[in-house]
Motif scaffolding. Structure first.
Motif, PDB file in Angstrom:
ATOM      1  N   ARG A  98       0.823  -1.204   0.000  1.00  0.00           N
ATOM      2  CA  ARG A  98       0.000   0.000   0.000  1.00  0.00           C
ATOM      3  C   ARG A  98       0.864   1.263   0.000  1.00  0.00           C
ATOM      4  O   ARG A  98       0.560   2.236  -0.690  1.00  0.00           O
ATOM      5  CB  ARG A  98      -0.925  -0.008   1.208  1.00  0.00           C
ATOM      6  CG  ARG A  98      -1.912   1.150   1.199  1.00  0.00           C
ATOM      7  CD  ARG A  98      -2.991   0.956   2.240  1.00  0.00           C
ATOM      8  NE  ARG A  98      -3.993   2.019   2.153  1.00  0.00           N
ATOM      9  CZ  ARG A  98      -5.082   2.061   2.909  1.00  0.00           C
ATOM     10  NH1 ARG A  98      -5.299   1.106   3.792  1.00  0.00           N
ATOM     11  NH2 ARG A  98      -5.942   3.049   2.778  1.00  0.00           N
TER      12      ARG A  98
ATOM     13  N   VAL B 268       1.492   4.163  -8.957  1.00  0.00           N
ATOM     14  CA  VAL B 268       0.250   4.713  -9.495  1.00  0.00           C
ATOM     15  C   VAL B 268       0.537   5.910 -10.388  1.00  0.00           C
ATOM     16  O   VAL B 268      -0.070   6.075 -11.460  1.00  0.00           O
ATOM     17  CB  VAL B 268      -0.703   5.109  -8.343  1.00  0.00           C
ATOM     18  CG1 VAL B 268      -1.846   5.962  -8.855  1.00  0.00           C
ATOM     19  CG2 VAL B 268      -1.250   3.862  -7.666  1.00  0.00           C
TER      20      VAL B 268
ATOM     21  N   GLY C 143      -0.386   6.099 -14.389  1.00  0.00           N
ATOM     22  CA  GLY C 143      -1.177   7.175 -14.982  1.00  0.00           C
ATOM     23  C   GLY C 143      -0.490   7.811 -16.173  1.00  0.00           C
ATOM     24  O   GLY C 143      -1.087   8.001 -17.237  1.00  0.00           O
TER      25      GLY C 143
ATOM     26  N   LEU D 119      -7.775  10.977 -12.200  1.00  0.00           N
ATOM     27  CA  LEU D 119      -7.958   9.621 -11.675  1.00  0.00           C
ATOM     28  C   LEU D 119      -6.780   9.204 -10.798  1.00  0.00           C
ATOM     29  O   LEU D 119      -6.966   8.509  -9.790  1.00  0.00           O
ATOM     30  CB  LEU D 119      -8.140   8.631 -12.830  1.00  0.00           C
ATOM     31  CG  LEU D 119      -9.425   8.794 -13.661  1.00  0.00           C
ATOM     32  CD1 LEU D 119      -9.441   7.798 -14.816  1.00  0.00           C
ATOM     33  CD2 LEU D 119     -10.662   8.599 -12.781  1.00  0.00           C
ATOM     34  N   VAL D 120      -5.572   9.622 -11.185  1.00  0.00           N
ATOM     35  CA  VAL D 120      -4.391   9.322 -10.363  1.00  0.00           C
ATOM     36  C   VAL D 120      -4.505   9.995  -9.001  1.00  0.00           C
ATOM     37  O   VAL D 120      -4.214   9.389  -7.962  1.00  0.00           O
ATOM     38  CB  VAL D 120      -3.109   9.774 -11.091  1.00  0.00           C
ATOM     39  CG1 VAL D 120      -1.912   9.737 -10.146  1.00  0.00           C
ATOM     40  CG2 VAL D 120      -2.841   8.879 -12.290  1.00  0.00           C
TER      41      VAL D 120
ATOM     42  N   LEU E 275      -7.257  10.760  -7.463  1.00  0.00           N
ATOM     43  CA  LEU E 275      -8.280  10.037  -6.704  1.00  0.00           C
ATOM     44  C   LEU E 275      -7.725   8.721  -6.163  1.00  0.00           C
ATOM     45  O   LEU E 275      -8.019   8.329  -5.026  1.00  0.00           O
ATOM     46  CB  LEU E 275      -9.501   9.779  -7.583  1.00  0.00           C
ATOM     47  CG  LEU E 275     -10.279  11.019  -8.037  1.00  0.00           C
ATOM     48  CD1 LEU E 275     -11.445  10.621  -8.934  1.00  0.00           C
ATOM     49  CD2 LEU E 275     -10.792  11.807  -6.839  1.00  0.00           C
ATOM     50  N   ALA E 276      -6.924   8.034  -6.983  1.00  0.00           N
ATOM     51  CA  ALA E 276      -6.309   6.790  -6.518  1.00  0.00           C
ATOM     52  C   ALA E 276      -5.357   7.068  -5.357  1.00  0.00           C
ATOM     53  O   ALA E 276      -5.288   6.296  -4.391  1.00  0.00           O
ATOM     54  CB  ALA E 276      -5.565   6.114  -7.669  1.00  0.00           C
ATOM     55  N   TYR E 277      -4.631   8.181  -5.437  1.00  0.00           N
ATOM     56  CA  TYR E 277      -3.768   8.585  -4.331  1.00  0.00           C
ATOM     57  C   TYR E 277      -4.558   8.698  -3.040  1.00  0.00           C
ATOM     58  O   TYR E 277      -4.143   8.207  -1.982  1.00  0.00           O
ATOM     59  CB  TYR E 277      -3.143   9.947  -4.651  1.00  0.00           C
ATOM     60  CG  TYR E 277      -1.752   9.903  -5.209  1.00  0.00           C
ATOM     61  CD1 TYR E 277      -1.316   8.817  -5.959  1.00  0.00           C
ATOM     62  CD2 TYR E 277      -0.868  10.948  -4.993  1.00  0.00           C
ATOM     63  CE1 TYR E 277      -0.047   8.778  -6.473  1.00  0.00           C
ATOM     64  CE2 TYR E 277       0.415  10.924  -5.513  1.00  0.00           C
ATOM     65  CZ  TYR E 277       0.824   9.833  -6.251  1.00  0.00           C
ATOM     66  OH  TYR E 277       2.082   9.795  -6.746  1.00  0.00           O
ATOM     67  N   SER E 278      -5.696   9.395  -3.120  1.00  0.00           N
ATOM     68  CA  SER E 278      -6.480   9.644  -1.919  1.00  0.00           C
ATOM     69  C   SER E 278      -7.068   8.364  -1.342  1.00  0.00           C
ATOM     70  O   SER E 278      -7.316   8.275  -0.138  1.00  0.00           O
ATOM     71  CB  SER E 278      -7.597  10.643  -2.219  1.00  0.00           C
ATOM     72  OG  SER E 278      -8.513  10.112  -3.140  1.00  0.00           O
ATOM     73  N   LEU E 279      -7.307   7.383  -2.196  1.00  0.00           N
ATOM     74  CA  LEU E 279      -7.803   6.092  -1.706  1.00  0.00           C
ATOM     75  C   LEU E 279      -6.711   5.268  -1.059  1.00  0.00           C
ATOM     76  O   LEU E 279      -6.914   4.594  -0.045  1.00  0.00           O
ATOM     77  CB  LEU E 279      -8.445   5.310  -2.851  1.00  0.00           C
ATOM     78  CG  LEU E 279      -9.745   5.903  -3.426  1.00  0.00           C
ATOM     79  CD1 LEU E 279     -10.198   5.093  -4.638  1.00  0.00           C
ATOM     80  CD2 LEU E 279     -10.838   5.936  -2.364  1.00  0.00           C
ATOM     81  N   ILE E 280      -5.507   5.320  -1.651  1.00  0.00           N
ATOM     82  CA  ILE E 280      -4.388   4.564  -1.096  1.00  0.00           C
ATOM     83  C   ILE E 280      -3.872   5.203   0.186  1.00  0.00           C
ATOM     84  O   ILE E 280      -3.592   4.528   1.183  1.00  0.00           O
ATOM     85  CB  ILE E 280      -3.254   4.458  -2.135  1.00  0.00           C
ATOM     86  CG1 ILE E 280      -3.729   3.646  -3.353  1.00  0.00           C
ATOM     87  CG2 ILE E 280      -2.010   3.805  -1.530  1.00  0.00           C
ATOM     88  CD1 ILE E 280      -2.739   3.620  -4.483  1.00  0.00           C
TER      89      ILE E 280
END
Length: 334
Positions: free
Chosen positions: A253, A260, A264, A319-320, A322-327
């Motif tokens: 993680r 990520v 992207g 999208l990258v 957003l993926a950052y914020s999820l990880i």
């Protein structure tokens, strides 16, 4: 999360405006002007004047730029010199093929590259690590068009395992709904068409995935090696946590943030760089269309392509984020 999305979208506006200015200046700085570039070197003054009047190039620059922005906002990218059709219609017709190819290539690169990079880091100095690093160097060094020709010759022509060209087999009557051959087969229940489309994607996707795969392997390996040396990983292992928990929650993680980012950027480059692969396999996507536009100096297509790819990069960056914020939820506060 909504505030993050809204803030990122607002930040995209000056980026696109700046690109539109550069693109507009480039068009007006073409040797002889856009009219001469469209008509060719032997164009007469009368023909150039007629094209300038037709395209509105005889108006002041601020008027031309305003019209340029309005056309882009209305998705009116002009008419292709090659086909005589609206550029936007040509893109929507051909872009699904490029998206399918790029998604398949990136999926292959991620599914193979992340586990391989992780295992190489865990077995640093072993035969798997040496093989992964050496293979990634080879993948970066081999030109994509050469690898595409090699795969086509060996697996399509010599062995006959895969088709050598096109998106679907000749004579296969598949119903078109969205333009995505694999998805259309699922939506219509024509699963033979979906399978046929997937088989046609294998070789070009492998060729296109060579550079992203090499980058992802090396990026994952370096990131995992860095995380494995952190104190919180050693603490988790000393507390007796299950290896799966340490691997998933603490190592992968935290190591995925730079990966990520790489994914992207690589996805955007795949969408804009599939020209050679699509040409080798006669795939019929946007890449071969852009190649023909360059040969024919079809500037409306090139302008539309540049803006289209810029918008694609912008959305991928969103999208990258957003993926950052999820990880890593800490990113949301910045």
């Amino acid at each position: 999360m909504l505030r993050l999305v809204a803030r990122r979208l607002l930040q995209l506006i000056p980026t696109l405006l700046g690109l539109s200015v550069l693109l507009f200046v480039w068009l007006n700085r073409l040797p002889g002007g856009p009219a001469s570039a469209i008509l060719g070197e032997r164009a007469t003054e009368a023909e150039i004047t007629r094209i300038n009047r037709l395209l509105g190039l005889d108006q002041p620059l601020y008027v031309q730029y305003w019209r340029f922005l309005k056309r882009i906002a209305e998705l009116d990218l002009g008419t292709s010199v090659q086909t005589g059709q609206p550029v936007w219609d040509e893109f929507t017709l051909r872009f699904p093929a490029t998206v399918e190819l790029s998604v398949m290539a990136m999926l292959f690169a991620v599914v193979v590259g992340v586990p391989l990079g992780y295992l190489a880091a865990k077995r640093r100095g072993g035969w798997l690590d040496v093989s992964a690093v050496s293979g990634s160097l080879v993948g970066i060094c081999i030109p994509v068009f050469f690898l595409a020709l090699l795969l086509k010759q060996v697996f399509a022509v010599h062995l006959g395992w895969f088709p050598s060209y096109g998106r679907l087999s000749t004579g296969l009557n598949a119903t078109e709904v969205t333009g995505f051959a694999t998805l259309d087969g699922i939506l219509t229940g024509e699963f033979d068409a979906t399978w046929d489309a997937l088989v046609h994607l294998v070789l070009p996707a492998m060729a296109l995935a060579s550079i992203p795969l090499a980058v992802i392997v090396r990026m994952t390996r370096a990131s995992v090696l860095e995380v494995l040396g952190e104190d919180y990983v050693r603490t988790a292992e000393s507390k007796g946590l299950h290896p799966r928990v340490v691997r998933g929650r603490h190592v992968l993680r935290n190591a995925m943030l730079p990966v990520v980012t790489a994914v992207g950027l690589l996805t955007g480059s795949l969408l804009s760089g599939a020209v050679l692969t699509e040409s080798v396999f006669s795939f019929g996507g946007i890449g071969s269309f852009i190649r023909d536009a360059i040969d024919d100096r079809d500037y409306p297509v090139l302008v539309g392509f540049i803006m289209f790819i810029a918008m694609t990069y912008v959305l991928i960056n969103l999208l990258v984020d957003l993926a950052y914020s999820l990880i890593d939820p800490r990113v949301r506060v910045h």
